[in-house]
Design an enzyme around this catalytic site. Sequence first.
Site, PDB file in Angstrom:
ATOM      1  CB  SER A  90     -58.739  -5.373  -7.912  1.00 46.24           C
ATOM      2  OG  SER A  90     -59.364  -4.731  -8.998  1.00 46.24           O
ATOM      3  CB  SER A  91     -58.731   0.399  -6.475  1.00 46.50           C
ATOM      4  OG  SER A  91     -57.414   0.478  -5.987  1.00 46.50           O
ATOM      5  CD  GLN A  92     -65.840   1.926  -4.207  1.00 46.97           C
ATOM      6  OE1 GLN A  92     -65.165   2.610  -3.457  1.00 46.97           O
ATOM      7  NE2 GLN A  92     -67.155   1.850  -4.109  1.00 46.97           N
ATOM      8  CG  MET A 107     -59.768   1.321 -10.279  1.00 52.23           C
ATOM      9  SD  MET A 107     -59.763  -0.247 -11.211  1.00 52.23           S
ATOM     10  CE  MET A 107     -59.613  -1.412  -9.886  1.00 52.23           C
TER      11      MET A 107
END
Length: 366
Positions: free
Chosen positions: A78-80, A84
């Site tokens: 889950s990206s930063q 996002m």
Amino acid sequence: MEDARRHYLDQIRYDGVPLSPALARAFAAVPREVFVPDGFHRRDGRRVLPADPDYLPTVYSNDVLVTKMSGDLPVSSSSQPSLMAVMIEALEVRPGHRVLEIGAGTGYNAALMATLGAEVTTVDVQEDVADRARSALARAGINGVRVENADGYTGGSQGRYDRIVVTVGVAGLSPHWLDRLEPGGFVVAPVEHAGTHPVLAVRGSVPGPVTASVVCPAGFMTAAGPLSARHDGSHPPPAAALGELTEAAAARWAPALEALAYRDLWYAAGAWHNRATHASVPGREQSYLALLDDSGTAGAVILPDGAVLASGASAERYTAVATALMDRWWALGRPPMRAWRVGLARAGDPGAPIWVPRNWELTRRP
């Protein structure tokens, strides 16, 4: 929980990300913990489980959550959140937009876009990742997202889209993506440049021309297959370390460049020199802008204060190049990366081509 989410929004904004009211509401409404039900790895590699006291505080921090490893290599996350947010804002998502996402990850990014009113198709080549994203979206009660286990290069089942967003680092854009854009549509993707993956907003059609503007600096996990193909304009891979580095040029800036300005210099160096990448320096935690010789094991490293460390038989030459690049960037008024316009060209495997950055033009100066 309300305090945790309020603090979460503050952290995203603290990184200089202007959240629109609609996107702020989406971040506040979508429960990020539902998308990491089995825990995650932190940046330092430590595993965090739901029963751990720092689980929720970390979930609602502005940090990447690694959810799948292959040995020591992260392969899904889950990206930063601040990244996002920047990419979603760059997409200019509107209610009713059809969005194709390449790289489902946990499903959280798709959930945010769906909460903004988009109809999202998200694809992931890893079947287990797609399955977990699908389950998480159902648990969160998110409608308007279809998850496909498909090859990102082809973009999954046929369809037309107003926007395409890529959440994995690529060497270039698939022509399949461009072919499926509605008029006025565009792609937001992190495209390899000097060992990093700056995010580009790309417009064009399969026949061309294809052009891009730079959105922000970023680093992403790298895609597999034709999307990561090497080509004539590829920068060298990052170097784990350069041995026997000595100071070849003294520091020139006090205080040193701040992180974003250093990234601006880095981007310019990559536009002007095809041996730019990054390398580790013994005794220092982070990697730095580097110019590698043909062996890939020596060259010059540019530090944020302008000092140059060099090694190898061509140390003097690469020090001169590093100094010239800094002089040029400074003389032009320290142009930010967003001042660059990028022209793309077809390259890669002729059987599975990609559109890659080929030329750069400064469109404005500070």
